[in-house]
Design a protein around this motif. Structure first.
Motif, short mmCIF file in Angstrom:
data_model
loop_
_atom_site.label_atom_id
_atom_site.label_comp_id
_atom_site.label_asym_id
_atom_site.label_seq_id
_atom_site.Cartn_x
_atom_site.Cartn_y
_atom_site.Cartn_z
N GLY A 55 0.96 -1.44 -0.09
CA GLY A 55 -0.23 -0.26 -0.19
C GLY A 55 0.63 1.18 0.09
N VAL A 56 1.99 1.07 0.76
CA VAL A 56 2.91 2.08 0.46
C VAL A 56 3.49 3.08 -0.58
N LEU A 57 3.59 1.66 -0.73
CA LEU A 57 4.64 1.62 -2.39
C LEU A 57 3.79 2.08 -3.46
N VAL A 58 2.42 0.84 -3.23
CA VAL A 58 1.89 1.91 -3.99
C VAL A 58 1.36 3.47 -4.47
N GLY A 59 1.18 3.77 -3.39
CA GLY A 59 0.98 5.11 -2.74
C GLY A 59 1.33 5.87 -2.89
N GLU A 84 -8.20 9.34 4.62
CA GLU A 84 -9.53 10.43 5.47
C GLU A 84 -9.68 9.38 6.49
N MET A 85 -10.78 8.78 5.97
CA MET A 85 -11.13 7.65 6.82
C MET A 85 -10.84 6.87 6.91
N LEU A 86 -9.89 6.37 6.95
CA LEU A 86 -8.94 5.55 7.65
C LEU A 86 -7.93 6.29 9.24
N LEU A 87 -7.28 7.31 8.71
CA LEU A 87 -7.27 8.41 10.21
C LEU A 87 -8.70 8.19 10.86
N ARG A 88 -10.20 8.78 10.82
CA ARG A 88 -11.45 9.08 10.96
C ARG A 88 -11.14 7.18 12.22
N MET A 89 -11.00 6.18 11.34
CA MET A 89 -12.06 4.61 12.27
C MET A 89 -10.37 4.92 12.89
N LEU A 90 -9.63 5.34 12.83
CA LEU A 90 -8.36 4.17 13.57
C LEU A 90 -8.37 6.19 15.52
N PHE A 273 -5.45 0.13 2.36
CA PHE A 273 -6.27 0.44 1.05
C PHE A 273 -5.89 1.88 1.55
N GLY A 274 -5.96 2.13 3.11
CA GLY A 274 -6.15 3.28 3.57
C GLY A 274 -4.62 4.19 3.50
N ILE A 275 -3.69 3.27 3.24
CA ILE A 275 -2.52 3.98 3.60
C ILE A 275 -2.37 4.59 2.07
N MET A 276 -2.90 3.28 1.00
CA MET A 276 -1.78 3.97 -0.64
C MET A 276 -2.67 5.33 -0.57
N PHE A 277 -3.57 5.68 -0.09
CA PHE A 277 -3.95 6.93 -0.73
C PHE A 277 -3.59 7.76 0.51
N PHE A 342 4.12 5.21 10.33
CA PHE A 342 4.80 5.18 9.02
C PHE A 342 3.47 7.01 7.58
N ALA A 343 3.01 6.10 7.91
CA ALA A 343 2.05 6.65 6.71
C ALA A 343 0.97 7.42 7.74
N THR A 344 0.60 7.58 9.01
CA THR A 344 -0.19 8.01 9.31
C THR A 344 0.50 9.33 10.37
N CYS A 345 1.14 9.29 10.89
CA CYS A 345 2.72 10.35 12.19
C CYS A 345 1.41 10.10 13.04
N SER A 346 1.19 9.56 13.63
CA SER A 346 0.23 9.56 14.61
C SER A 346 0.77 7.72 15.47
N SER A 347 1.13 8.26 16.97
CA SER A 347 1.51 7.48 18.02
C SER A 347 -0.18 7.14 18.01
N SER A 348 -1.45 7.61 18.48
CA SER A 348 -2.83 7.65 18.73
C SER A 348 -3.11 6.60 17.95
N ALA A 349 -3.09 6.81 17.14
CA ALA A 349 -3.74 5.92 16.07
C ALA A 349 -3.21 4.42 15.53
N THR A 350 -2.38 4.19 15.51
CA THR A 350 -1.11 3.40 15.69
C THR A 350 -1.16 2.05 16.44
N LEU A 351 -2.02 3.02 18.02
CA LEU A 351 -2.43 2.14 19.49
C LEU A 351 -2.99 0.68 18.58
#
Length: 533
Positions: A55-59, A84-90, A273-277, A342-351
């Protein structure tokens, strides 16, 4: 008898998921279909990791293609929508995950072990952040990213200025205030912050009105995770103290926690999918990246090198020193959360993905991971401490300011202390740099330079932050296992002593002439007993 399995060098209790994983590992060791079967088994086990990295490479590729199309601002927003939807879900899952996991974690550990593990965790977070700050300052003086860049300013790069007029004392007081939120419901979406207003204090002899800057409290958007973490921990301990009365509420939080983890497992399949975008949209939004990298290249290089040294050498060595196990086999089970970081830049979202992978891939005890990882995501910011120290020295060099030993010490201490309160969100560390600059008396108008390249540096920063949390959980799990093993051995020794004592008593009974005589009398006829009486 409860089945035990071993994953990545950690023994874990058998469950449906771990049994499946052990079975898959055995199939991997003894493949049924030769090379094809082995390859299929590998793909099945690592499908999510492969999809996330892809997803990162394709992005990146997608971002490059779309960038050449010259999209309007509105079209860029639409393009970034799946990310944006991925970040909102996390972000949606953070509040129930942090509160429920900490309440159930604190309630499941007894007070003594909670105190000991908490002490070890605090010491680990403090020491690693201090080491990170030291690495940052050392690299800034070796590489000297700000020397010769005096002509560099925000106007040359067409950047907006960042204003930060907060006093250092007020920043730390706000940290203490946020530890104890006045309203728990409001803490779920607001934090306390000090602002200032100018109040007229009368006139001087010339008739000029005198003004004084007076601080007052305001509420800013953003979850007050620090306050929620402290409340959840104390509430968990209180439930444990209640005994039977608190059992039902503990079961409720445990069930809530498990249900949240099920939601996390569903969200994780959307991550690739979210990371790609997310990555693609960042590349599309980039300004003149060549100018930025050539202007601030030494600063970016120093920051990323600091992250590589701390994350690739220092943290693994600390883990190895405690556990005597290979840290890289432990980290290999955490590729999905690292990619998310790496994709979200958020420790909280990675939790959410971090908790899931640490438990399932590395076999860390649920009580440990769900207690320590939410705290780590809030207070343990090794990566942030590195780039904040480099940024502070960089701005000092930019302004041709010579830093003395006292100021360097202030940078180290302030970066370590203020990283605790840094928000686990993208660009959360920029405000912390303002606190450091205020503490050593440097202007904050060059902060926009940091903000311009923050989207590059923040990626490795977040990876190092979450790596520090994960290895901390691994170390605590190892210490907890050792303690349990010691207790088990002590119990076995006590049991042996008891058995020996029982054997000695029986032996005495058998050889005692008095006992032998009494037993013979009891074996005699009733008439004989009557005569003896």
């Amino acid at each position: 008898m409860e089945k035990k399995s071993e994953i990545n060098g950690h023994a874990v209790p058998g469950s449906a998921s771990t049994d499946l994983m052990v079975e898959q590992q055995q199939q991997h060791l003894h493949p049924r279909g030769g090379l094809g079967g082995r390859l299929a088994g590998f793909l099945r086990r690592n499908l999510l990791v492969i999809l996330t990295v892809s997803g990162v490479l394709v992005g990146v590729g997608l971002g490059m293609v779309v960038r050449s199309l010259g999209l309007t601002r509105a079209q860029m927003t639409y393009f970034a929508f799946p990310g944006e939807m991925l970040l909102r879900m996390l972000k949606m899952i953070i509040l129930p995950l942090v509160v429920c996991s900490l309440v159930s974690g604190a309630a499941s550990l007894d007070t003594r072990s909670l105190g000991k593990l908490g002490g070890v965790a605090v010491a680990y977070f403090l020491v690693t952040t201090l080491i990170a700050s030291g690495i940052g300052v050392a690299l800034a003086f070796i590489i000297r990213p700000g020397v010769g860049a005096g002509a560099l300013n925000t106007n040359a790069l067409g950047l907006e200025s960042v204003s930060a007029n907060k006093e250092t004392a007020d920043s730390f007081l706000d940290l203490a205030r946020n530890l104890f939120p006045a309203n728990l419901v409001a803490a779920a979406f607001r934090s306390y912050a000090t602002d200032y207003k100018m109040v007229a204090m009368g006139n001087n002899t010339n008739g000029t009105t005198l003004y004084q800057k007076v601080p007052f409290g305001t509420e800013t958007d953003g979850m007050n995770i620090l306050g929620l973490v402290l409340f959840a921990m104390v509430f968990g301990v209180a439930l444990r103290k209640l005994g039977e009365e608190g059992e039902e509420l503990i079961r409720f939080f445990n069930a809530f926690n498990e249900a949240t983890m099920v939601l996390v497992s569903w969200i994780m399949w959307y991550i690739p999918f979210g990371i790609m975008f997310l990555v693609g949209s960042k590349i599309v939004e980039m300004e003149d990246v060549v100018l930025l990298v050539t202007s601030l290249g030494k600063y970016i290089f120093a920051s990323i090198l600091g992250h590589i040294i701390h994350g690739g050498i220092v943290l693994p060595l600390i883990y190895f020193g405690f556990t005597r196990k290979n840290p890289f086999s432990f980290l290999s089970g955490l590729i999905t959360p690292f990619t998310t970081a790496f994709a979200t830049c958020s420790s909280s979202a990675t939790l959410p993905s971090m908790i899931k992978c640490v438990e399932e891939n590395n076999g860390v005890d649920k009580r440990i991971s769900r207690f320590i990882l939410p705290i780590g995501a809030t207070v343990n910011m090794d990566g942030a401490a590195i780039f904040q120290c480099i940024a502070a020295v960089f701005i000092a060099q930019l302004n041709n300011a010579e830093l003395n030993a006292g100021q360097i010490f202030t940078i180290l201490v302030t970066a370590t202390a203020s990283s605790v309160g840094a928000a686990g969100i993208p660009a959360g560390g920029i405000i912390t740099i303002a606190i450091i600059l205020e503490a050593i008396g440097l202007p904050t108008n060059d902060l926009s330079l940091m903000l311009a390249v923050d989207w590059i540096v923040d990626r490795t920063t977040t990876v190092v932050n979450v790596e520090g949390d994960a290895l901390g959980a691994g170390i605590l799990h190892h210490i907890n296992q050792q303690e349990m093993r010691k207790l088990h051995l002590q119990e076995e020794e006590l049991e042996e002593v008891r058995v020996e004592a029982m054997a000695n008593v029986e032996a005495e009974e058998e050889t005692s002439p008095l006992v032998t005589r009494q037993s013979k009398i009891l074996e005699a006829t009733p008439e004989a007993i009557e005569s003896v009486l």
